[in-house]
Design an enzyme around this catalytic site. Structure first.
Site, mmCIF file in Angstrom:
data_model
loop_
_atom_site.group_PDB
_atom_site.id
_atom_site.type_symbol
_atom_site.label_atom_id
_atom_site.label_comp_id
_atom_site.label_asym_id
_atom_site.label_seq_id
_atom_site.Cartn_x
_atom_site.Cartn_y
_atom_site.Cartn_z
ATOM 1 N N ASP A 95 -17.327 7.268 -1.309
ATOM 2 C CA ASP A 95 -15.928 7.120 -0.580
ATOM 3 C C ASP A 95 -15.612 8.360 0.084
ATOM 4 O O ASP A 95 -16.239 9.478 -0.248
ATOM 5 C CB ASP A 95 -14.920 6.669 -1.663
ATOM 6 C CG ASP A 95 -13.435 6.327 -1.047
ATOM 7 O OD1 ASP A 95 -13.698 6.131 0.269
ATOM 8 O OD2 ASP A 95 -12.428 6.287 -1.911
ATOM 9 N N HIS B 132 -7.367 0.650 -6.511
ATOM 10 C CA HIS B 132 -7.570 -0.259 -5.147
ATOM 11 C C HIS B 132 -8.254 -1.610 -5.838
ATOM 12 O O HIS B 132 -9.373 -1.876 -5.265
ATOM 13 C CB HIS B 132 -8.560 0.511 -4.264
ATOM 14 C CG HIS B 132 -8.383 0.060 -2.697
ATOM 15 N ND1 HIS B 132 -7.480 -1.031 -2.567
ATOM 16 C CD2 HIS B 132 -8.971 0.505 -1.840
ATOM 17 C CE1 HIS B 132 -7.771 -1.380 -1.075
ATOM 18 N NE2 HIS B 132 -8.520 -0.470 -0.548
ATOM 19 N N GLN C 177 -10.128 -4.033 -3.172
ATOM 20 C CA GLN C 177 -11.475 -3.466 -2.724
ATOM 21 C C GLN C 177 -12.413 -3.875 -3.826
ATOM 22 O O GLN C 177 -13.409 -4.177 -3.571
ATOM 23 C CB GLN C 177 -11.094 -2.139 -2.474
ATOM 24 C CG GLN C 177 -12.417 -1.413 -2.071
ATOM 25 C CD GLN C 177 -12.761 -1.695 -0.840
ATOM 26 O OE1 GLN C 177 -12.028 -1.691 0.209
ATOM 27 N NE2 GLN C 177 -14.233 -2.234 -0.303
ATOM 28 N N ARG D 33 -13.435 -8.763 1.891
ATOM 29 C CA ARG D 33 -11.971 -8.289 1.466
ATOM 30 C C ARG D 33 -10.986 -9.614 1.944
ATOM 31 O O ARG D 33 -10.386 -10.140 1.093
ATOM 32 C CB ARG D 33 -11.507 -7.222 2.342
ATOM 33 C CG ARG D 33 -11.838 -5.929 1.975
ATOM 34 C CD ARG D 33 -11.400 -5.349 0.644
ATOM 35 N NE ARG D 33 -10.143 -5.323 0.731
ATOM 36 C CZ ARG D 33 -9.314 -4.351 0.966
ATOM 37 N NH1 ARG D 33 -9.967 -3.336 1.526
ATOM 38 N NH2 ARG D 33 -7.968 -4.314 1.043
ATOM 39 N N ARG E 144 0.838 -1.205 0.023
ATOM 40 C CA ARG E 144 0.151 -0.007 0.067
ATOM 41 C C ARG E 144 0.893 1.099 -0.132
ATOM 42 O O ARG E 144 1.712 1.441 0.753
ATOM 43 C CB ARG E 144 -0.787 -0.023 1.124
ATOM 44 C CG ARG E 144 -1.447 1.323 1.395
ATOM 45 C CD ARG E 144 -2.660 1.215 2.402
ATOM 46 N NE ARG E 144 -3.639 0.867 1.919
ATOM 47 C CZ ARG E 144 -4.921 0.814 2.474
ATOM 48 N NH1 ARG E 144 -5.176 1.416 3.570
ATOM 49 N NH2 ARG E 144 -5.956 0.158 1.998
ATOM 50 N N CYS F 124 -16.130 1.640 0.802
ATOM 51 C CA CYS F 124 -15.063 0.887 0.939
ATOM 52 C C CYS F 124 -14.543 0.917 2.589
ATOM 53 O O CYS F 124 -13.857 0.087 2.999
ATOM 54 C CB CYS F 124 -13.972 1.363 0.160
ATOM 55 S SG CYS F 124 -13.582 2.937 0.020
#
Ligand code: CP
Ligand code: NVA
Length: 305
Positions: free
Chosen positions: A224, A129, A132, A292, A102, A264
């Site tokens: 988001d 991402h 996700q 996830r 990340r 998310c």
């Protein structure tokens, strides 16, 4: 899975995504069956930004597959500062069997994948991402029983999450509308790539500026944070610009009556979404979080077995 790494949803075909979903669902149903799949293998977790879900799901996920994880915090590695990306890759490949990263610049995960002989998994960059989006479309599939022909509307900033949702929608035949303020559209290259990919499935990928128009007939409304990690300095200014894009009960009422609400997480309650919506029956945000784990276990299994 043909790809050696998982840097983008675009790395995998429609068929491969469906195979990953099937494996993820099997793992979800019977986790013990896979308890030795990655026995003795170690996944390094490089974090240059904070995380709750990504860290927990990869950490727990690799252990449930019989392997180990190694958390490397921002202070420990200082990618590109204390040591070059090349040298970090060349060291880690001698000791671990996979790396999740990340970070900020997307080029870092691309460079890492080019240098390392072991699989690299993108755990979020400023650009995308993908893990996700995999969990999100698995969640959508579970709730709607199908994917093709559905409409998902993402309301808010045209950011990393929006890009991966467009890529996944294009691959899977899900129409994706991004409703964002002018000046906050998704990256143009990402948009064009999604439109190109969508030709194979007939999905419609579009960007609009009117949130009400965007959510019309949507099967899922997604939002988001308005300021992503690394954009903290812009957070106050963005609040004013994004206010009309808040997902509240009124905006939800313009979508289909059985539309689900997705995020998310982490959510900034009262900004991009109200408590009323995030805590409503329509909200599937914690299903996404749980998925996830299952989606990433399937990805690790395919890359590291
Ligand atoms: N959704 C997500 O990636 O959460 P974290 O930032 O907590 O990992
Ligand atoms: N767009 C958000 C997603 C967090 C999971 C960020 O990059 O901070």
């Amino acid at each position: 899975m043909k790809a050696r790494d998982f840097l983008s949803v675009r790395d995998v075909s429609r068929e491969e995504i469906h195979e990953l979903f099937t494996l993820a669902r099997s793992m979800k149903k019977d986790p013990r069956k896979y308890a030795k799949s990655l026995e003795f293998k170690t996944l390094a977790l490089i974090f240059e930004k904070p995380s709750l879900r990504t860290r927990t799901s990869f950490d727990v996920g690799i252990q449930q597959l019989g392997g180990f994880s190694l958390y490397l915090s921002p202070n420990e590695i200082s990618l590109g500062k204390r040591e070059s990306i090349h040298d970090v890759a060349k060291n880690l490949e001698r000791m671990v069997q996979g790396i999740m990263i990340r970070t900020f610049a997307h080029q870092i995960v691309i460079d890492m994948a080019n240098y390392a002989s072991i699989p690299i998994i993108n755990g979020l960059t400023d650009y995308s991402h993908p893990c996700q989006a995999m969990a999100d479309f698995l969640t959508l599939l579970e709730h709607k029983g199908k994917l093709e022909g559905l409409k998902l509307t993402y309301v808010g900033d045209g950011n990393n999450v929006a890009h991966s949702l467009m890529f996944a929608g294009a691959r899977l035949g899900v129409n994706v509308t991004v409703a964002c303020p002018p000046g906050f559209e998704p990256n143009l290259t990402a948009f064009r790539q999604a439109v190109e990919d969508a030709k194979a499935t007939g999905a419609k990928i579009e960007v609009v500026h009117d949130p009400k128009e965007g959510v019309k007939d949507a099967d899922a409304i997604y939002t988001d944070v308005w300021a992503s990690m690394g954009q903290e300095g812009e957070a106050e200014a963005r609040k004013k610009i994004f206010r009309p894009y808040q997902v509240n009960t009124q905006l939800m009422s313009y979508a289909k009556p059985d539309a689900i609400f997705m995020h998310c997480l982490p959510a900034h309650r009262g900004d991009e979404v109200t408590d009323e919506v995030v805590d409503s029956k329509q909200s599937v945000v914690f299903d996404e979080a749980e998925n996830r784990l299952h989606a990433q276990k399937a990805i690790m299994h395919e890359l590291m077995k």
